[in-house]
Design an enzyme around this catalytic site. Structure first.
Site, mmCIF file in Angstrom:
data_model
loop_
_atom_site.group_PDB
_atom_site.id
_atom_site.type_symbol
_atom_site.label_atom_id
_atom_site.label_comp_id
_atom_site.label_asym_id
_atom_site.label_seq_id
_atom_site.Cartn_x
_atom_site.Cartn_y
_atom_site.Cartn_z
ATOM 1 N N GLY B 40 0.842 -1.191 0.000
ATOM 2 C CA GLY B 40 0.000 0.000 0.000
ATOM 3 C C GLY B 40 0.879 1.244 0.000
ATOM 4 O O GLY B 40 1.896 1.301 0.697
ATOM 5 N N GLY B 42 -0.469 4.585 0.275
ATOM 6 C CA GLY B 42 -1.184 5.784 0.703
ATOM 7 C C GLY B 42 -0.335 6.555 1.699
ATOM 8 O O GLY B 42 0.885 6.386 1.750
ATOM 9 N N LEU B 43 -0.970 7.378 2.511
ATOM 10 C CA LEU B 43 -0.198 8.201 3.434
ATOM 11 C C LEU B 43 0.676 7.350 4.347
ATOM 12 O O LEU B 43 1.850 7.635 4.544
ATOM 13 C CB LEU B 43 -1.135 9.079 4.260
ATOM 14 C CG LEU B 43 -1.745 10.239 3.491
ATOM 15 C CD1 LEU B 43 -2.731 10.989 4.367
ATOM 16 C CD2 LEU B 43 -0.674 11.196 2.993
ATOM 17 N N HIS B 266 -20.221 8.864 7.523
ATOM 18 C CA HIS B 266 -19.950 10.302 7.426
ATOM 19 C C HIS B 266 -21.234 11.066 7.119
ATOM 20 O O HIS B 266 -21.963 10.694 6.209
ATOM 21 C CB HIS B 266 -18.923 10.532 6.315
ATOM 22 C CG HIS B 266 -18.293 11.880 6.380
ATOM 23 N ND1 HIS B 266 -18.999 13.028 6.149
ATOM 24 C CD2 HIS B 266 -17.027 12.264 6.669
ATOM 25 C CE1 HIS B 266 -18.180 14.064 6.286
ATOM 26 N NE2 HIS B 266 -16.978 13.623 6.608
ATOM 27 N N ARG B 337 -18.937 13.295 13.889
ATOM 28 C CA ARG B 337 -19.604 12.683 12.751
ATOM 29 C C ARG B 337 -20.707 11.708 13.142
ATOM 30 O O ARG B 337 -21.771 11.691 12.525
ATOM 31 C CB ARG B 337 -18.561 11.957 11.898
ATOM 32 C CG ARG B 337 -17.628 12.935 11.257
ATOM 33 C CD ARG B 337 -16.523 12.265 10.499
ATOM 34 N NE ARG B 337 -15.744 13.296 9.816
ATOM 35 C CZ ARG B 337 -14.658 13.046 9.102
ATOM 36 N NH1 ARG B 337 -14.207 11.816 8.998
ATOM 37 N NH2 ARG B 337 -14.031 14.030 8.511
ATOM 38 N N HIS B 408 -17.753 5.772 5.358
ATOM 39 C CA HIS B 408 -16.596 6.581 4.994
ATOM 40 C C HIS B 408 -15.276 6.006 5.479
ATOM 41 O O HIS B 408 -14.266 6.063 4.780
ATOM 42 C CB HIS B 408 -16.799 7.981 5.584
ATOM 43 C CG HIS B 408 -15.691 8.933 5.283
ATOM 44 N ND1 HIS B 408 -15.285 9.184 3.993
ATOM 45 C CD2 HIS B 408 -14.910 9.688 6.078
ATOM 46 C CE1 HIS B 408 -14.293 10.062 4.028
ATOM 47 N NE2 HIS B 408 -14.028 10.374 5.277
ATOM 48 N N GLU B 432 -5.141 3.347 8.384
ATOM 49 C CA GLU B 432 -6.514 2.869 8.562
ATOM 50 C C GLU B 432 -6.564 1.346 8.698
ATOM 51 O O GLU B 432 -7.517 0.794 9.259
ATOM 52 C CB GLU B 432 -7.394 3.334 7.387
ATOM 53 C CG GLU B 432 -8.888 3.118 7.629
ATOM 54 C CD GLU B 432 -9.774 3.596 6.477
ATOM 55 O OE1 GLU B 432 -9.263 4.284 5.567
ATOM 56 O OE2 GLU B 432 -10.978 3.274 6.482
ATOM 57 N N ARG B 442 -13.944 8.229 14.673
ATOM 58 C CA ARG B 442 -12.796 9.065 14.354
ATOM 59 C C ARG B 442 -13.237 10.506 14.169
ATOM 60 O O ARG B 442 -14.249 10.770 13.529
ATOM 61 C CB ARG B 442 -12.119 8.567 13.074
ATOM 62 C CG ARG B 442 -10.919 9.403 12.673
ATOM 63 C CD ARG B 442 -10.213 8.823 11.465
ATOM 64 N NE ARG B 442 -11.010 8.852 10.258
ATOM 65 C CZ ARG B 442 -11.274 9.942 9.543
ATOM 66 N NH1 ARG B 442 -10.819 11.127 9.924
ATOM 67 N NH2 ARG B 442 -11.997 9.867 8.449
ATOM 68 N N LEU B 448 -5.630 11.582 8.329
ATOM 69 C CA LEU B 448 -4.379 11.976 7.687
ATOM 70 C C LEU B 448 -3.281 12.043 8.744
ATOM 71 O O LEU B 448 -2.151 11.610 8.532
ATOM 72 C CB LEU B 448 -4.540 13.349 7.011
ATOM 73 C CG LEU B 448 -5.666 13.455 5.984
ATOM 74 C CD1 LEU B 448 -5.632 14.813 5.294
ATOM 75 C CD2 LEU B 448 -5.551 12.373 4.949
#
Lengths: 249, 644
Positions: B40, B42-43, B266, B337, B408, B432, B442, B448
């Site tokens: 992966g 991603g961030l 969300h 949320r 979400h 995640e 969350r 992020l």
């Protein structure tokens, strides 16, 4: 809506490929273009024909994975990504032609899927600031005028989809490359490697087989993120000033 | 089985510092002797791969997309939290810690969350140094905005595309290491299995998505940075390719799955418009800074709206119910949320929904535009307004947006200890994909933060502790364990291709999604969950006997890719239902109808459920074993969350 689709089918890179016609019916105007292709693919799967392969992922216009040349334009008639194009932009009974991006540096993988790893290699040639994790100054240590920060941001919004290359008659990657060079040339953090970056990224861009720029501006006109042609002018300036004052002699 | 979370002792604020000192280091010259696999980009994955390569480790980075830059972190919109207190409004590391623990409804570990808040400040420094163009004030300093669940402004942002800018920053750092030869990239490559040798993670089996080749990769440690599993619901804000396969295959190899039922719905997404829909689009929570959420005060008026007899702008001020502002005066539209989503569901269930399907509420910018002018609103949210207009064909500057909750984010994930290591030695989970920091809900702009904290500032320290204690020996990719896993993967591919049933993969995915949304979504009950379990078992049987996957393995085959992913989602769905059924309380995003306060808020049971529910795979068709990790709160007092 009922539509006729003329789609490029190509089994793999070495296959010659050709157009094939399909019909889809009862398409809602609220569907996205890719959802319309989902409908076609469910139809093809049901009848035992290999679905049309196309790249897509986020479907919200930001990952840059979707492509498609639609009726002769990258990402179709609107200045947006294909995933954000909706069927309300087409009319009932229309014939839509769908092709992959066409460029030597973007070889076709299958059907509408192309290989854009050349873009990654351009970034690898210098599209970064050489800082390791940790040991950096406080984020507010260097103030950046809002105008500069905003302009750098505008250049940084490029999603790397390749529409600029697909739109260009020379298949030039100048808009893509210049967006990254501009972003980093404008920011104080990018100054140290400014010259070398321009030289290296442009050399890589040329070696990938992208064409030259003849200033027609199709790239910017078709860019889903509206990346400005000014970036190419800035890149040219960066390049010339780097070459005349180069340390690499 | 007893889980050792390896939480350091001592005062909260000193735990991480002390831990960093106590864990073992790998000498710089020895780092090059180790290979690390990162799955992966991603961030979490890109930041980890880049940071480990900078330290000298040899990294192999894998992603299923055609480029690492396309990982779904790119789609995050609103921002990233950090306790910089640049606004002089009372923020601190402790406050960010407290807000996050409380926001998560007291179902996360104190020590993890405090560390997250502590390193949050370093993340912003790092990103700015990389050339990430955050929003700035006229004086040239960084700008902030507010997000749900907090009363300070601590969210850093880059217009409505913060995730894109942060990911491109991490991708640039990763690209630099590719150029340096320290990272080898494997795009369009999907993880098919995790390989363990003598109980330790020693590599992975992958499928090359272009050629279909099933390949082995050996390493000293494996990092899964593979994101969340929201696509189990079919319709979610996740990317089409986001999947649970890596985490699920690790789970079947013995890694525990923690709190799988904690799902974030969300509140502000564009409502579903029809059966054709393939995904849902988020409208950033940041819009709740200026947008006001409302529905008509009466059902009659809502009916007129739905029939198109009146328009939103025709409804007078006194006939509008700004229900969040009314019920939660101190947080107003910026409640967390889970609270915002649940209240949208309540008003729609009452019959006050505002679109044709009755499942939408208004998010109105009329007052903000009158107050600040259209130009300022455009500068703040222009790209989001444009996106809304493109998708719906309606102009949100002229009338309110219509929004509805959608799946979400998933707070649950692979169980990890304080070092981010799963219970399988050498196997880590970051971002995640793990369960560690967000508890049962969350807060906005914290995903992020967690992804980058894990990748830039946690794993570079903690991985050394493990590697320093394991040898340099390489395991050959011809080792019997690799060969055995390769064969299992090939057999599974053949099985999927040979069923030649009648229903497409999407058909099964949509049915699974509907079961999950109806019974394991915003509101859950013992009755519904029990029903869902039976339905999923049936669906699984039908999938493996009637799915239709066309084409061959030895080519780009998107139906086959999807089939692998959906098969894993079906199994995960069953575990989510089990987890939701066993947790007889409501907390954060997990809302059991049987457990609520008289006002309809989530009613926790701290006496019996203040623990992490980690599930252990027991074999095909067997019920999973529940392993509990008690949550100990030494610093915060557990209270009923109040945003009134």
């Amino acid at each position: 809506m009922n539509l006729t689709l003329k789609i490029w089918r190509q089994k793999n890179h070495s296959d010659k490929g050709g157009f094939k016609e399909y019909k889809v019916s009862d398409i809602s105007k609220d569907m996205s273009f890719l959802e319309m292709l989902d409908v076609l693919n469910e139809q093809l799967s049901d009848s035992g024909e290999d679905p049309v392969h196309f790249d897509h992922d986020c479907r919200e216009g930001i990952c840059g994975m979707c492509s498609l040349h639609i009726n002769g334009k990258p990402h179709g008639p609107k200045q947006t990504t294909t995933c954000q194009l909706h069927m309300r932009s087409f009319s009932d009974g229309e014939t839509i032609t769908i092709e992959p991006w066409r460029a030597t540096a973007f070889p076709v993988v299958k059907d509408l899927v192309v290989d854009r790893s050349s873009f990654d290699r351009i970034i690898q040639a210098g599209g970064y600031v050489s800082v390791n994790t940790g040991g950096v100054p406080d984020a507010n240590e260097i103030p950046i005028p809002k105008r500069i920060a905003d302009e750098a941001f505008d250049a940084a919004t490029c999603i790397g989809c390749g529409a600029c290359v697909a739109a260009c008659k020379n298949a030039s990657a100048m808009l893509f490359t210049s967006a990254k060079i501009s972003q980093l040339a404008m920011l104080p953090q990018g100054q140290v490697e400014r010259k070398e970056r321009a030289e290296r990224m442009i050399a890589q861009m040329d070696s990938e087989g992208f064409g030259a720029c003849t200033n027609t501006g199709a790239c910017s006109a078709e860019c889903p993120k509206g990346i400005s042609l000014t970036n190419i002018a800035r890149m040219n300036r960066e390049y010339f000033s780097a070459v005349v004052s180069s340390d690499n002699v | 089985m007893i889980l050792d979370s390896k939480l350091p002792d001592g005062p909260l604020a000193e735990k991480w510092t002390k831990h960093k000192f106590n864990i073992k280091l790998v000498n710089p010259a020895n780092k090059r002797k180790y290979e690390v696999i990162v799955v992966g980009t991603g961030l979490a994955g890109a930041s980890a791969a880049a940071s480990l390569a900078e330290l000298g480790y040899n990294v192999k980075a894998f992603c299923f997309q055609d480029s690492p830059r396309r990982a779904h972190s790119i789609a995050a919109q609103g921002g990233i939290n950090a306790a910089k207190n640049y606004q002089n409004d009372g923020d601190s590391v402790y406050r960010l810690f407290y807000d996050t623990i409380k926001g998560g409804d007291y179902r996360a570990r104190e020590a993890n969350v405090f560390r997250l808040a502590e390193v949050s400040v370093n993340i912003i420094d790092q990103c700015v140094a990389q050339g990430v163009p955050f929003a700035r004030e006229y004086g040239g300093l960084l700008a902030n905005r507010s997000f749900g669940g907090a009363q300070v402004s601590r969210t850093f942002y880059a217009r409505g595309q913060t995730g894109q800018q942060l990911l491109l920053g991490a991708y640039s750092a990763l690209s630099r290491q590719v150029a340096n030869g320290k990272v080898k990239l494997y795009p369009r490559t999907e993880l098919m299995d995790v390989v363990t040798v003598d109980g330790k993670a020693r590599g992975i089996i992958t499928r090359n998505l272009i050629t279909g080749a099933i390949e082995s990769h050996s390493a000293h440690a494996v990092l899964l940075c593979t994101g969340g599993y929201g696509n189990v619901f079919f319709l979610s804000t996740n990317a089409m390719g986001s999947n649970v396969t890596a985490a699920w295959r690790a789970h079947k190899k013995g890694a525990l799955m923690a709190n799988p039922c904690y799902t974030q719905i969300h509140p502000t997404c564009i409502p579903v418009s029809g059966d054709h829909q393939s995904k849902l689009t988020l409208m950033s929570e940041s819009l709740r800074n200026d947008g006001r959420v409302w529905v008509p005060a009466t059902i009659e008026m809502a009916e007129k709206l739905r029939k198109g007899q009146i328009k939103a702008n025709d409804i007078k001020e006194e006939d509008r119910d700004y229900y969040l502002e009314r019920k939660y005066p101190s947080f107003g539209n910026l409640v967390p949320r889970d609270v915002a989503s649940r209240n949208a569901k309540y008003v729609c269930d009452e019959g006050r929904g505002v679109n044709e399907t009755g499942e939408a509420v208004f998010l109105d910018f009329r007052d903000a535009i009158q107050r600040d002018g259209e130009d300022l609103i455009r500068a703040k949210y222009g790209n989001l307004f444009d996106m809304y207009q493109q998708i719906t064909g309606e102009n949100p500057y002229q009338g309110p947006m219509m929004i509805y909750p959608a799946v979400h984010y998933t707070m649950g994930g692979l169980w990890v200890d304080y070092n981010l290591m799963t219970n399988i030695p050498g196997l880590y989970a970051l971002g995640e994909a793990n369960f560690s920091d967000h508890g049962a809900n969350r807060l906005g702009a914290s995903a992020l933060m967690q992804g980058l904290a894990d990748g830039y500032f946690v794993i570079p320290y903690t991985i050394g502790d493990y590697l320093a204690q394991s040898g340099y020996d390489k395991i050959s990719e011809d080792h019997p364990e690799f060969k055995k896993s390769e064969k299992e993967v090939k057999d599974r591919v053949q099985k999927l291709l040979s069923i030649k049933g009648e229903k497409t993969v999407d058909h099964f995915h949509k049915r699974l999604g509907k079961i999950m949304w109806d019974y394991c979504g915003m509101a859950r009950s013992a009755e519904g969950l029990t029903k869902a379990k039976g339905m999923i078992k049936e669906l699984k049987k039908e999938f493996w006997s009637n799915v239709k996957v066309l084409g061959d393995n030895e080519e780009l085959n998107q139906s086959l890719e999807k089939a692998h992913r959906v098969a894993d989602f079906i199994e995960l769905g069953e575990l989510m239902v089990d987890d939701a059924l066993h947790r007889e309380e409501s907390c954060g995003g997990h809302f059991r109808e049987e457990y609520q306060t008289p006002e309809g808020e989530a009613l926790r049971d701290d006496e019996n459920f203040a623990y992490v529910a980690a599930w252990k795979y027991q074999g095909e068709g067997q019920e999973e074993e529940l392993v509990k990790e008690p949550l100990v709160f030494e610093n915060v007092k557990l209270t009923q969350r109040s945003y009134k």
